[in-house]
Design an enzyme around this catalytic site. Sequence first.
Site, PDB file in Angstrom:
ATOM      1  CG  ASP A  31      -6.276  -4.803 -26.692  1.00  0.00           C
ATOM      2  OD1 ASP A  31      -5.283  -5.046 -27.403  1.00  0.00           O
ATOM      3  OD2 ASP A  31      -7.131  -3.936 -26.984  1.00  0.00           O
ATOM      4  CG  ASP A 100       1.037 -11.322 -11.736  1.00  0.00           C
ATOM      5  OD1 ASP A 100       0.997 -11.830 -10.608  1.00  0.00           O
ATOM      6  OD2 ASP A 100       1.502 -10.193 -11.959  1.00  0.00           O
ATOM      7  CG  ASP A 202       0.124 -10.592  -6.025  1.00  0.00           C
ATOM      8  OD1 ASP A 202       0.727  -9.629  -6.496  1.00  0.00           O
ATOM      9  OD2 ASP A 202      -0.779 -10.490  -5.159  1.00  0.00           O
ATOM     10  CD  GLU A 261       4.629  -8.782  -4.840  1.00  0.00           C
ATOM     11  OE1 GLU A 261       4.640  -7.550  -4.774  1.00  0.00           O
ATOM     12  OE2 GLU A 261       3.571  -9.454  -4.783  1.00  0.00           O
ATOM     13  CG  HIS A 321       2.622  -3.801 -11.035  1.00  0.00           C
ATOM     14  ND1 HIS A 321       3.533  -4.834 -10.912  1.00  0.00           N
ATOM     15  CD2 HIS A 321       1.620  -4.092 -10.181  1.00  0.00           C
ATOM     16  CE1 HIS A 321       3.093  -5.711 -10.025  1.00  0.00           C
ATOM     17  NE2 HIS A 321       1.926  -5.283  -9.561  1.00  0.00           N
ATOM     18  CG  ASP A 322       3.144  -3.134  -6.857  1.00  0.00           C
ATOM     19  OD1 ASP A 322       2.015  -2.798  -7.265  1.00  0.00           O
ATOM     20  OD2 ASP A 322       3.445  -4.313  -6.600  1.00  0.00           O
TER      21      ASP A 322
HETATM   22  C1  GLC Z   1       1.157  -7.335  -5.082  1.00  0.00           C
HETATM   23  C2  GLC Z   1       0.969  -6.641  -6.403  1.00  0.00           C
HETATM   24  C3  GLC Z   1       0.202  -5.373  -6.192  1.00  0.00           C
HETATM   25  C4  GLC Z   1      -1.139  -5.719  -5.592  1.00  0.00           C
HETATM   26  C5  GLC Z   1      -0.974  -6.557  -4.317  1.00  0.00           C
HETATM   27  C6  GLC Z   1      -2.278  -7.184  -3.917  1.00  0.00           C
HETATM   28  O1  GLC Z   1       1.968  -6.599  -4.228  1.00  0.00           O
HETATM   29  O2  GLC Z   1       2.214  -6.431  -7.024  1.00  0.00           O
HETATM   30  O3  GLC Z   1       0.041  -4.652  -7.372  1.00  0.00           O
HETATM   31  O4  GLC Z   1      -1.856  -4.552  -5.287  1.00  0.00           O
HETATM   32  O5  GLC Z   1      -0.077  -7.612  -4.515  1.00  0.00           O
HETATM   33  O6  GLC Z   1      -2.642  -8.190  -4.814  1.00  0.00           O
HETATM   34 CA    CA Z   2      -8.411  -2.361 -26.046  1.00  0.00          CA
END
Ligand code: GLC
Ligand code: CA
Length: 535
Positions: A31, A100, A202, A261, A321-322
């Site tokens: 958090d 983000d 994103d 991205e 994270h992907d």
């Molecule tokens: C982007 C994010 C990914 C997400 C996707 C849909 O690629 O990095 O984690 O699942 O968008 O929002």
């Molecule tokens: Ca927590």
Amino acid sequence: MDKDFLWWRDGVIYQIYPRSFKDGNNDGIGDLAGITQKLDYLVDLGIDAIWLSPIYLSPDFDFGYDVADYQRIDPKFGTMDDFENLLQNAHSRGIRLIMDLVLNHTSNQHLWFQQSSSSKDNPYRDWYIWRDKSKSGGVPNNWQSRFGGSGWEWDEKTQQYYFHLFFKEQPDLNWNNPKVHSAILEMIEFWLQKGVDGFRLDVFNAYFKSQRFENNPVKLGLAGFDRYQHLYDINQPEMLSFLSKLRILLNSYPESYSAGETFETSTQMVASYISENSLHATFDFSFMKNRFKADGFYKSIQNWESLLQDKKWPNYVLNNHDVPRSATRYIRGEKDDRLKILAAMLLTLRGTPFVYYGEEIGMRDIPVTRKSDVKDPVGKHYWPFYKGRDGCRSPMQWEETQYGGFSDVEPWMPVHENFVFRNVKSQLENPDSLLNTYRKLIEIRKNTIALQKGMYLPLTFEPKRLLAYMRKTSDHEVVVALNFSNRRVGFVVSFSILNQNWSLLYSNKRDQKPKIIDRKITLEPNEILLLEHRL
Ligand code: GLC
Ligand code: CA
């Protein structure tokens, strides 16, 4: 120190996946209060900005990448006060904060979609992409969901389909509706006014879809989403007019930043979105696709450099994270030699380095072995062919105590069992650790303007094993030589290096400058060698 320091160009940016960084209230989920507690760690590491993966209200179908309210903090992460407290504490330590923005789609629980799907004549109806069934009674066209199957979902209630590029719980906004632009820009301004320094966008190049809804042409031999040439559902030209409005807004907040991205697109296209009228930066993900060979990285760098030239500012990223973590992609076992080479490359190139939490201690992906344990909806959907993205999202390993010091209770995602020896505390104590290598190299970058802003010039290179380049300003040159192999390798040096007075800036294998024999420097296995010379 550099008087002309611009944080997003000359600094290092650190991505935090908030669920997994630090649990401040011991409920098992990371958090905002937890992140605030760990700011001094980030200062010590030497980073200049944090990019936070989404912290907005979300039903967590896609763990925050499905936003139900862009202006509220999800209670599991804390309150708006916690957010402001984090922002203030970060700023007082000289750390910038990037949010983000997930704007291609919202959660299906967002008020806008609830309104939109309530009736055909609701004022929010055209905030999303609604279409009648085709003449033959099926989906409106062949557009696909990246997460599998048709992108069209039938809505019984209002007897139309809506489009979703990801899961059906993530309906796509209709970017051809100017009201969407205004609402989104207002929301962005809300965060800018709070003092947020920038945004990661994103899948921004998917916002706009062709208004004629043409079928995408089919490519032979491939399956699913890859079977189509995405002419009509991504990279639409209308995009640019929105990006320029966004840029005008950002320009009214000095030093604010945007990094996009880019979704499913050539590096050339990715590069084209960087400009004074659009984004400050976009991500080229080609590093993540390379094998552990010098020549692959060399080609990625050459390609990116030649597309951007000196007008556009590059960035480099090994992890996010992907995708599986670099430690898992390139190594079996627990040795970190290869990760040190990658760290040195990331931190000495011309371009902003992005570091993903835990990369600096060489965190490995957690193994995902049972379907019932999978959290990522993509993993559930494709099991067992693709196990999803849980592996790279496990809790940060702070110390050797239970749950790695992430939380006092069992975390939402298991901690990698190597936490007993692979953790921040033990690596801080070991001068040769990966963490101390990151710290040292970041410090060197910070004190060496040629490494921040200098030109990039490729040097002799022995395919597969040796990557060497120079970073150069008018009065300073730094040579970087990286031995990707676990054998010695000869680095043939040029006359300018032979004749001048070079000194050792850094090496992980020696403390004196190397001898040049027969115009060659012999690099030790997996050696990082940085030489410098003032003109
Ligand atoms: C982007 C994010 C990914 C997400 C996707 C849909 O690629 O990095 O984690 O699942 O968008 O929002
Ligand atoms: Ca927590």
